[in-house]
Design a protein around this motif. Structure first.
Motif, PDB file in Angstrom:
ATOM      1  N   THR A  48      24.688  11.127  37.312  1.00 52.18           N
ATOM      2  CA  THR A  48      26.031  11.141  36.733  1.00 52.18           C
ATOM      3  C   THR A  48      26.290  12.450  35.996  1.00 52.18           C
ATOM      4  OG1 THR A  48      25.994   8.735  36.495  1.00 52.18           O
ATOM      5  CG2 THR A  48      27.603   9.944  35.173  1.00 52.18           C
ATOM      6  N   PHE A  49      25.283  12.934  35.271  1.00 53.85           N
ATOM      7  CA  PHE A  49      25.414  14.203  34.560  1.00 53.85           C
ATOM      8  C   PHE A  49      25.604  15.356  35.543  1.00 53.85           C
ATOM      9  CE2 PHE A  49      23.236  18.004  32.814  1.00 53.85           C
ATOM     10  CZ  PHE A  49      24.094  18.260  31.752  1.00 53.85           C
ATOM     11  N   PHE A  50      24.845  15.339  36.637  1.00 57.29           N
ATOM     12  CA  PHE A  50      25.011  16.386  37.647  1.00 57.29           C
ATOM     13  C   PHE A  50      26.398  16.306  38.286  1.00 57.29           C
ATOM     14  CE2 PHE A  50      24.933  17.551  42.153  1.00 57.29           C
ATOM     15  CZ  PHE A  50      24.594  18.891  42.048  1.00 57.29           C
ATOM     16  N   GLY A  51      26.861  15.074  38.570  1.00 55.33           N
ATOM     17  CA  GLY A  51      28.190  14.928  39.148  1.00 55.33           C
ATOM     18  C   GLY A  51      29.272  15.459  38.227  1.00 55.33           C
ATOM     19  N   LEU A  52      29.117  15.230  36.916  1.00 54.18           N
ATOM     20  CA  LEU A  52      30.075  15.763  35.951  1.00 54.18           C
ATOM     21  C   LEU A  52      30.075  17.288  35.974  1.00 54.18           C
ATOM     22  CD1 LEU A  52      32.027  15.490  33.541  1.00 54.18           C
ATOM     23  CD2 LEU A  52      30.014  15.347  32.056  1.00 54.18           C
ATOM     24  N   CYS A  53      28.892  17.878  35.975  1.00 54.00           N
ATOM     25  CA  CYS A  53      28.805  19.346  36.011  1.00 54.00           C
ATOM     26  C   CYS A  53      29.407  19.901  37.295  1.00 54.00           C
ATOM     27  CB  CYS A  53      27.344  19.788  35.882  1.00 54.00           C
ATOM     28  SG  CYS A  53      26.598  19.463  34.272  1.00 54.00           S
ATOM     29  N   ALA A  54      29.175  19.218  38.423  1.00 55.73           N
ATOM     30  CA  ALA A  54      29.711  19.688  39.695  1.00 55.73           C
ATOM     31  C   ALA A  54      31.232  19.641  39.713  1.00 55.73           C
ATOM     32  CB  ALA A  54      29.136  18.851  40.838  1.00 55.73           C
ATOM     33  N   VAL A  55      31.810  18.582  39.137  1.00 53.62           N
ATOM     34  CA  VAL A  55      33.268  18.479  39.087  1.00 53.62           C
ATOM     35  C   VAL A  55      33.844  19.535  38.154  1.00 53.62           C
ATOM     36  CG1 VAL A  55      35.183  17.015  38.364  1.00 53.62           C
ATOM     37  CG2 VAL A  55      33.334  16.054  39.735  1.00 53.62           C
ATOM     38  N   LEU A  56      33.205  19.725  36.992  1.00 48.78           N
ATOM     39  CA  LEU A  56      33.675  20.755  36.066  1.00 48.78           C
ATOM     40  C   LEU A  56      33.600  22.139  36.701  1.00 48.78           C
ATOM     41  CD1 LEU A  56      32.024  19.576  32.712  1.00 48.78           C
ATOM     42  CD2 LEU A  56      34.396  19.277  33.423  1.00 48.78           C
ATOM     43  N   ALA A  57      32.590  22.344  37.546  1.00 53.44           N
ATOM     44  CA  ALA A  57      32.404  23.664  38.144  1.00 53.44           C
ATOM     45  C   ALA A  57      33.345  23.926  39.316  1.00 53.44           C
ATOM     46  CB  ALA A  57      30.951  23.812  38.606  1.00 53.44           C
ATOM     47  N   SER A  58      33.651  22.887  40.103  1.00 53.88           N
ATOM     48  CA  SER A  58      34.481  23.097  41.292  1.00 53.88           C
ATOM     49  C   SER A  58      35.958  22.851  41.039  1.00 53.88           C
ATOM     50  CB  SER A  58      34.014  22.188  42.434  1.00 53.88           C
ATOM     51  OG  SER A  58      34.284  20.830  42.133  1.00 53.88           O
ATOM     52  N   GLY A  59      36.289  22.076  39.994  1.00 59.08           N
ATOM     53  CA  GLY A  59      37.691  21.774  39.736  1.00 59.08           C
ATOM     54  C   GLY A  59      38.338  20.967  40.848  1.00 59.08           C
ATOM     55  N   ASN A  60      37.576  20.048  41.442  1.00 61.46           N
ATOM     56  CA  ASN A  60      38.082  19.234  42.561  1.00 61.46           C
ATOM     57  C   ASN A  60      38.524  20.135  43.710  1.00 61.46           C
ATOM     58  OD1 ASN A  60      38.584  16.863  43.852  1.00 61.46           O
ATOM     59  ND2 ASN A  60      40.269  16.214  42.548  1.00 61.46           N
ATOM     60  N   GLY A  61      37.642  21.070  44.077  1.00 61.27           N
ATOM     61  CA  GLY A  61      37.967  22.039  45.116  1.00 61.27           C
ATOM     62  C   GLY A  61      38.235  21.417  46.469  1.00 61.27           C
ATOM     63  N   PHE A  62      37.587  20.301  46.766  1.00 59.00           N
ATOM     64  CA  PHE A  62      37.797  19.663  48.070  1.00 59.00           C
ATOM     65  C   PHE A  62      39.251  19.215  48.220  1.00 59.00           C
ATOM     66  CE2 PHE A  62      38.167  15.736  50.512  1.00 59.00           C
ATOM     67  CZ  PHE A  62      37.653  16.130  51.727  1.00 59.00           C
ATOM     68  N   VAL A  63      39.766  18.462  47.246  1.00 62.36           N
ATOM     69  CA  VAL A  63      41.133  17.945  47.342  1.00 62.36           C
ATOM     70  C   VAL A  63      42.143  19.088  47.280  1.00 62.36           C
ATOM     71  CG1 VAL A  63      42.850  16.447  46.260  1.00 62.36           C
ATOM     72  CG2 VAL A  63      40.468  15.715  46.389  1.00 62.36           C
TER      73      VAL A  63
END
Length: 526
Positions: A48-63
């Motif tokens: 969950t912590f890694f997922g949070l960091c990944a979202v903060l880093a990408s800014g929902n780049g996929f969508v």
């Protein structure tokens, strides 16, 4: 894109994701048996912590990439390649900022959240994965917008297989002899998975990219400004979800559980119960990922009627599918809980959670519709309200009722939040035919329940394995359900055709009258 194309892409993605979900569930069961449910709870919190960091880093780049590249494609003279470049620049800058912050603050984060300063090297290694995850998200969104859904699906498979193989290898051979810690093993496996997906996507993009000399309809600043609501939405969702997950073991300890019991129950909930509930919804997740670029493309081309027809069709199929899955878990939740490696407690929880399945599955497609229709601000506000309800109920009920308080928070947030989403989508779609959404599936479910249970009672006369009865009901009850839906839909279509014919016939019976009897534009009808 035609309905057939949407269906084909959804079917392909569904098959791929079903395989990955099945492998993921098997991996969770393996970890639960190998290292225990309490350690699985720790693994879940780290993930969950890694997922949070990944979202903060990408800014929902996929969508963001998928939506804006699709809109650019929908315009007659757009430049989608430049939009991808904008998305990559924004995501890379954001990931370097977040990753650099995590790298510098690694000792403090390790001591404050992981309770061990020795894990700082693992946190720094986690920061290294963030730029790769951001670029992968943008490339997946680009290929989705280009309607090449096989490439992102294959990238997910490559990432999971590398991550799962490394994690399983470490748990079997390295962890027992003390060659590495559990945290370091998780981080290394994640890094290997991200690197594999990055190489795969990068090579395919370089091989298939298209030269385009058209002028782009947005600049870098315009892209960043347009993507800001999506970024804030993803930030809000991830922060609240992480806070909710972190509060579950804390509130279970307030109920009176020990730390090990709290993490064990949290691990069962996150690693077994939720994956089992969401496993059938893989097809809806794939459909939602396709809806975002498709509805965005319709918006860019100004095709509102096609979007409304697609929304109505998706909602109808979603509720029909969710209704049968709900019935399956209501009747056989205990057997399913045992089959996935749980106990009687897990099976009982699956049966209790079954009635909320339609709302959970609705959220998947409703969020895709809202994002594709440009309602990110509404989505963000609704997510905020939903998680505030969930966290409030969690803090109040779990210290009093224990694990049942988690279920209460899940019910309250999903029911209220998705009724609000459904209301907004109903406004966008210009009305929803409730008969086709609720009445006909309800009748078909009742028929499937009665016929399926009758056959299963006959099977209980024989000594069959545990999985046999749910499997038989899935086939026979599902067949009755589909047949009943087909009959009811056919009856409704015949009724519409008959009404249309009667209306056409009545309109043909007109007579000529004197000019003084009626105005010229109003025919006299018998």
């Amino acid at each position: 894109m035609s309905k057939g194309s949407v269906g084909r892409d959804t079917c392909f993605l569904s098959v791929m994701q079903l395989l990955l979900q099945a492998l993921g569930l098997m991996l969770n069961v393996f970890l639960t048996r190998r290292i225990g449910p309490s350690q699985v709870g720790v693994v879940t919190l780290i993930s969950t912590f890694f997922g949070l960091c990944a979202v903060l880093a990408s800014g929902n780049g996929f969508v963001s990439t998928s939506r804006f590249v699709s809109e650019e494609i929908g315009r007659s003279s757009g430049n989608p390649e430049r939009v991808l470049r904008y998305a990559g620049i924004c995501s890379l800058l954001l990931s370097l900022l977040v990753g650099g912050s995590v790298f510098v603050l690694a000792p403090w984060l390790a001591e404050r959240f992981l309770k061990s300063a020795a894990l700082a090297s693992g946190v720094r290694l986690l920061a290294v994965t963030l730029p790769f995850a951001s670029i992968c998200a943008c490339l997946k969104g680009y290929f989705h917008a280009r309607r090449r859904v096989t490439i992102p699906a294959a990238a997910d498979a490559v990432e999971f297989l590398m991550h799962g193989a490394a994690l399983a290898f470490g748990v079997i051979f390295l962890l027992p002899v003390g060659h590495c810690s559990l945290f370091m093993l998780i981080v290394v496996s994640m890094l290997l998975g991200q690197l594999a997906a990055f190489c795969y996507l990068g090579v395919l993009y370089l091989h298939s990219r298209r030269a385009c000399s058209n002028a782009c309809t947005m600049c870098l600043r315009g892209f960043a400004w347009a993507a800001l609501p999506l970024l804030l939405n993803s930030y809000l969702t991830s922060l609240l979800s992480t806070a909710n997950d972190a509060l579950i073991p804390f509130t279970l300890r307030q109920f009176g559980n020990s730390t090990e019991e709290a993490f064990a129950q949290f691990g069962v909930f996150e690693a077994l119960l939720l994956p089992a509930l969401f496993f059938p919804a893989v097809v809806l997740g794939c459909l939602s990922s396709i809806l975002v670029p498709e509805l965005s493309r319709n918006r860019g081309a100004g095709s509102g009627e096609d979007a409304q027809a697609l929304i109505g069709s998706v909602l109808r199929r979603t509720l029909r599918f969710a209704g049968f899955v709900m019935l399956l878990f209501l009747l056989y939740g205990s057997q399913i809980g045992t089959l996935i490696g749980g106990d009687a407690f897990a099976g009982r929880m699956l049966r209790i959670l079954a009635p909320v399945i339609p709302f959970i599955y609705l959220e998947i497609v409703l969020e895709g519709i809202l994002r594709g229709m440009g309602k990110q601000n509404f989505s963000s506000v609704n997510y905020l309200a939903e998680y505030m309800i969930r966290i409030s109920v969690l803090l109040i009920c779990v210290p009093i009722f224990g694990f049942y308080g988690i279920l209460a928070s899940y019910y309250a947030s999903n029911v209220i939040g998705n009724l609000v989403r459904l209301w907004m989508v109903r406004r966008l779609a210009g009305g929803i035919p409730w008969g086709s959404l609720l009445l006909r599936p309800g009748i078909a479910l009742f028929a499937a329940w009665q016929c399926g249970m009758l056959l299963c009672r006959l099977l209980r006369l024989f000594a069959l394995p545990l999985w046999a009865e749910p499997a038989v009901f899935l086939v026979l009850g599902g067949g009755v359900y589909l047949f009943a839906l087909r009959v009811l839909d056919s009856m409704e279509q015949q009724k519409k055709t008959r009404n249309t014919s009667l209306h056409s016939v009545s309109g043909s019976f007109t007579v000529q009258t004197a000019p003084s009897a009626l105005p010229r534009d109003i025919p006299a009808r018998y």
